[in-house]
Design a protein around this motif. Sequence first.
Motif, short mmCIF file in Angstrom:
data_model
loop_
_atom_site.label_atom_id
_atom_site.label_comp_id
_atom_site.label_asym_id
_atom_site.label_seq_id
_atom_site.Cartn_x
_atom_site.Cartn_y
_atom_site.Cartn_z
N LYS A 201 64.65 -50.99 51.29
CA LYS A 201 64.14 -49.45 52.15
C LYS A 201 64.36 -48.63 51.20
N PHE A 202 66.11 -48.81 50.61
CA PHE A 202 66.16 -48.14 48.78
C PHE A 202 66.10 -48.46 47.62
N SER A 203 65.23 -49.50 47.45
CA SER A 203 65.36 -49.89 46.19
C SER A 203 64.57 -49.00 45.23
N PRO A 204 63.05 -48.43 46.13
CA PRO A 204 62.19 -47.34 45.49
C PRO A 204 63.10 -45.96 45.16
N LEU A 205 63.54 -46.44 46.33
CA LEU A 205 64.44 -44.83 46.09
C LEU A 205 65.26 -44.64 44.88
N VAL A 206 66.41 -45.37 44.70
CA VAL A 206 67.32 -45.64 44.09
C VAL A 206 66.39 -45.36 42.47
N THR A 207 64.40 -46.13 42.53
CA THR A 207 64.34 -46.77 41.31
C THR A 207 63.42 -45.33 40.90
N VAL A 208 63.01 -44.23 41.98
CA VAL A 208 62.42 -43.09 41.70
C VAL A 208 63.52 -42.13 40.86
N ILE A 209 65.19 -42.24 41.91
CA ILE A 209 65.72 -41.34 41.67
C ILE A 209 66.75 -41.42 40.10
N SER A 210 66.62 -42.94 39.57
CA SER A 210 67.23 -43.13 37.85
C SER A 210 66.15 -42.48 37.14
N LEU A 211 64.74 -42.07 37.83
CA LEU A 211 63.74 -41.47 36.28
C LEU A 211 64.08 -40.68 36.40
N ILE A 212 64.33 -39.37 37.40
CA ILE A 212 64.49 -38.20 36.99
C ILE A 212 65.50 -37.75 36.49
N PRO A 213 65.02 -36.66 35.34
CA PRO A 213 65.85 -36.29 34.18
C PRO A 213 67.31 -35.20 34.68
N PRO A 214 68.76 -35.95 34.32
CA PRO A 214 69.51 -35.10 35.24
C PRO A 214 69.92 -33.76 34.92
N MET A 215 69.67 -33.51 33.59
CA MET A 215 69.12 -31.68 33.00
C MET A 215 68.11 -31.06 33.85
N ILE B 260 67.92 -31.24 37.08
CA ILE B 260 68.45 -30.55 37.98
C ILE B 260 69.36 -30.42 37.43
N LEU B 261 69.96 -29.71 36.55
CA LEU B 261 71.83 -29.39 36.38
C LEU B 261 71.48 -27.79 37.14
N PRO B 262 70.42 -26.99 37.02
CA PRO B 262 70.00 -25.20 37.77
C PRO B 262 69.72 -25.63 39.71
N ILE B 263 69.68 -26.31 39.71
CA ILE B 263 69.56 -26.93 41.60
C ILE B 263 70.92 -27.13 41.06
N ALA C 95 78.41 -33.54 39.98
CA ALA C 95 77.65 -34.21 40.96
C ALA C 95 76.69 -34.08 39.56
N LEU C 96 76.50 -33.52 38.40
CA LEU C 96 75.98 -34.23 37.39
C LEU C 96 75.62 -35.22 36.49
N ILE C 97 77.26 -35.52 36.82
CA ILE C 97 78.10 -37.13 35.70
C ILE C 97 77.22 -38.17 36.61
N VAL C 98 77.75 -37.68 38.36
CA VAL C 98 76.84 -39.12 39.40
C VAL C 98 75.85 -38.80 39.47
N ILE C 99 75.34 -37.71 39.31
CA ILE C 99 73.71 -38.09 39.67
C ILE C 99 73.49 -39.17 38.47
N ALA D 56 77.12 -31.30 28.41
CA ALA D 56 76.18 -30.46 28.06
C ALA D 56 76.42 -29.83 29.47
N ALA D 57 77.30 -29.94 31.12
CA ALA D 57 77.34 -29.33 31.50
C ALA D 57 78.58 -28.03 30.76
N GLU D 58 79.50 -28.56 30.85
CA GLU D 58 80.71 -27.48 29.90
C GLU D 58 79.98 -27.32 28.82
N ALA D 59 78.70 -26.66 28.07
CA ALA D 59 78.83 -26.33 27.24
C ALA D 59 77.53 -24.99 28.32
N ILE D 60 77.27 -25.21 29.45
CA ILE D 60 76.24 -24.40 29.71
C ILE D 60 77.46 -23.28 30.82
N ALA D 61 78.75 -24.11 31.63
CA ALA D 61 78.82 -22.99 32.22
C ALA D 61 79.93 -24.11 32.74
#
Length: 275
Positions: free
Chosen positions: A110-124, A126-129, A143-147, A212-217
């Motif tokens: 159930k969860f392995s495909p979800l983890v795989t998809v999340i791992s492919l999202i560039p965290p930077m 979603i930083l504005p989100i 949160a950015l570090i965790v993601i 990266a997060a500290e440089a922005i805000a």
Amino acid sequence: MKRLINLTPSRGGRWLLGLLPFLVVAMVYLSLSNARLAENPNDRLLPAPATMANTFYTMASEENQRTGQIVLWADTFASLERLLIGVAISALIGLSVGLINGGLPLIRAKFSPLVTVISLIPPMAILPILFIAFGTGEAAKIALIVIGVTPFLIRDLQGHALRLPDEQLIKAQTLGGNSWQVLTRVLLPQLTPRLLNATRLALGTAWLFLIAAEAIAAQEGLGYRIFLVRRYLSMDVILPYVAWITLLAFLLDQLLARTSRIAFPWYHAEEGDKP
């Protein structure tokens, strides 16, 4: 005649060979810096080591007139707090999910495909989100570090759990162990040292997202300071800060490595680690 592949340096030789690239880099920098400063004594691109040392000492010892804080230590403590909280949360989630995914096929399906998809999202990306959802405070940076780090830890620990010999799980069940006991008494002890190793590998990524997060805000932090002074081409601040970040990352890496060797000597014996 010994083959090159069989030549192993002594302990002292390893130290000397390890220092050699740093000495080469230092010599190249000194030669380039001296050449630029000879042409233009006010050149800011490659400052002299004495200039960087003086600036670093000032930032490490003198209070900022506006804030009343010593800049270097205020930046360091702010960044380390964010980094350690983010990595600790990532490690806890990574171990929990990696253990369950690796040990329970129904959960993994159930969860392995979800983890795989999340791992492919560039965290930077979603930083504005994150800034919209959490604001520009500490929560978004953590949160950015965790993601960014957690999916890597989950996949690494899950893969390690799947590579464990099936005989261990079969024997545990033959002796009457239920699913919870197999997870906590067979898988968990073997995944914990792997977690420390995986966290060591993820530290570089965690630092990247933090800077990266500290440089922005941010109002303080190592990344904030570097991007604050870049507009003035203050390389006498930027280069020592980069070296300081590298030193902190190295110390954290060695702390995790030392902790792993002390707490789990059997794991490193199996891995064939050399002193």
